[in-house]
Motif scaffolding. Structure first.
Motif, mmCIF file in Angstrom:
data_model
loop_
_atom_site.group_PDB
_atom_site.id
_atom_site.type_symbol
_atom_site.label_atom_id
_atom_site.label_comp_id
_atom_site.label_asym_id
_atom_site.label_seq_id
_atom_site.Cartn_x
_atom_site.Cartn_y
_atom_site.Cartn_z
ATOM 1 N N SER A 37 0.807 -1.222 0.000
ATOM 2 C CA SER A 37 0.000 0.000 0.000
ATOM 3 C C SER A 37 0.842 1.275 0.000
ATOM 4 C CB SER A 37 -0.976 0.007 1.181
ATOM 5 O OG SER A 37 -0.288 -0.029 2.411
ATOM 6 N N SER A 40 5.231 5.291 -2.399
ATOM 7 C CA SER A 40 5.885 6.590 -2.530
ATOM 8 C C SER A 40 6.258 7.094 -1.146
ATOM 9 C CB SER A 40 4.992 7.599 -3.258
ATOM 10 O OG SER A 40 3.924 8.022 -2.445
ATOM 11 N N ASP A 89 1.356 16.576 -4.947
ATOM 12 C CA ASP A 89 0.024 16.281 -5.470
ATOM 13 C C ASP A 89 -0.647 15.141 -4.711
ATOM 14 O OD1 ASP A 89 0.528 13.640 -7.300
ATOM 15 O OD2 ASP A 89 2.255 14.998 -7.336
ATOM 16 N N LEU A 90 -1.969 15.095 -4.833
ATOM 17 C CA LEU A 90 -2.762 14.110 -4.095
ATOM 18 C C LEU A 90 -2.415 12.675 -4.495
ATOM 19 C CD1 LEU A 90 -4.878 13.703 -1.925
ATOM 20 C CD2 LEU A 90 -6.640 13.861 -3.703
ATOM 21 N N ALA A 91 -2.093 12.423 -5.758
ATOM 22 C CA ALA A 91 -1.728 11.059 -6.179
ATOM 23 C C ALA A 91 -0.512 10.566 -5.400
ATOM 24 C CB ALA A 91 -1.461 11.010 -7.679
ATOM 25 N N HIS A 92 0.470 11.436 -5.226
ATOM 26 C CA HIS A 92 1.662 11.067 -4.442
ATOM 27 C C HIS A 92 1.270 10.784 -2.993
ATOM 28 C CE1 HIS A 92 5.855 11.041 -3.161
ATOM 29 N NE2 HIS A 92 5.446 11.752 -2.136
ATOM 30 N N VAL A 94 -1.644 9.847 -1.723
ATOM 31 C CA VAL A 94 -2.392 8.588 -1.607
ATOM 32 C C VAL A 94 -1.435 7.399 -1.689
ATOM 33 C CG1 VAL A 94 -4.106 7.126 -2.751
ATOM 34 C CG2 VAL A 94 -4.563 9.564 -2.407
ATOM 35 N N ASP A 95 -0.456 7.472 -2.594
ATOM 36 C CA ASP A 95 0.484 6.361 -2.765
ATOM 37 C C ASP A 95 1.466 6.222 -1.602
ATOM 38 O OD1 ASP A 95 -0.760 5.680 -5.109
ATOM 39 O OD2 ASP A 95 0.756 6.593 -6.415
ATOM 40 N N GLU A 96 1.502 7.215 -0.710
ATOM 41 C CA GLU A 96 2.318 7.067 0.496
ATOM 42 C C GLU A 96 1.719 6.022 1.437
ATOM 43 O OE1 GLU A 96 3.424 10.639 2.568
ATOM 44 O OE2 GLU A 96 5.073 10.962 1.164
ATOM 45 N N SER A 102 -6.661 13.950 2.348
ATOM 46 C CA SER A 102 -6.625 15.291 1.770
ATOM 47 C C SER A 102 -5.204 15.835 1.871
ATOM 48 C CB SER A 102 -7.578 16.228 2.506
ATOM 49 O OG SER A 102 -7.074 16.510 3.803
ATOM 50 N N TRP A 106 -2.444 15.451 4.985
ATOM 51 C CA TRP A 106 -1.071 15.017 4.715
ATOM 52 C C TRP A 106 -0.075 16.053 5.218
ATOM 53 C CZ3 TRP A 106 2.756 17.337 1.782
ATOM 54 C CH2 TRP A 106 3.901 16.578 1.570
ATOM 55 N N ARG A 140 9.137 7.571 -5.783
ATOM 56 C CA ARG A 140 8.278 6.412 -6.015
ATOM 57 C C ARG A 140 9.182 5.187 -6.033
ATOM 58 N NH1 ARG A 140 3.273 6.971 -6.910
ATOM 59 N NH2 ARG A 140 2.402 9.015 -7.274
#
Length: 151
Positions: A37, A40, A89-92, A94-96, A102, A106, A140
């Protein structure tokens, strides 16, 4: 992830990847890496500079260390960007794999870490703070090998 065994001599010579400081947060992050899960992570350029370490490079591999200083996994860097904190950015996020839903959540949790006594001591700066212009290293990675013993 591959299950190909990496000879101990090979991973013993790899750089160490230590997420957070030993304790509950590191345990949470290592678990997230091992279950896939967390793909990043965010570091600070100032931390690399203070440690005299080069920024990560795509294709480099490192050994993830748990809170007990044991090697538990090998990861490979698949992407690196250096951006001001305001441009994360939010994609980064979430990938953490830390459950932040939000950017504000973060940012607050990461600022607590970066403004902690442990981080300030590690940077030898008792008043260290971050702001929107602080340069962040967005990394990543992918899990290559789980080094935990098979039961």
């Amino acid at each position: 992830m591959t299950n190909d065994a990496i000879p101990p001599a090979d991973f013993a010579s790899m750089p160490r990847a230590e997420f957070a400081f030993p304790g509950p947060l590191r345990d949470q992050l290592v678990t997230a890496i091992l279950n896939g899960s967390k793909t990043s992570t965010t570091g600070l350029v100032v931390d690399y500079e203070h440690e005299g370490e080069p920024l990560p490079e795509v294709g480099s591999r490192s050994v993830v260390i748990d809170s007990d200083d044991r090697p538990v996994a090998v990861i490979e860097v698949t992407g690196v960007r250096v951006v001001p904190l305001a441009q994360v950015d939010l994609a980064h996020v979430v990938d953490e794999g830390e459950g932040d839903a939000s950017m504000a959540e973060w940012r607050a949790s990461h600022e607590r870490f970066w403004h902690s006594a442990e981080t300030r001591a590690a940077l030898e700066d008792p008043e260290f703070t971050v702001d929107d212009t602080t340069l962040a290293v967005l990394q990543r990675f992918r899990l290559i090998t789980d080094l935990r013993p098979v039961n």
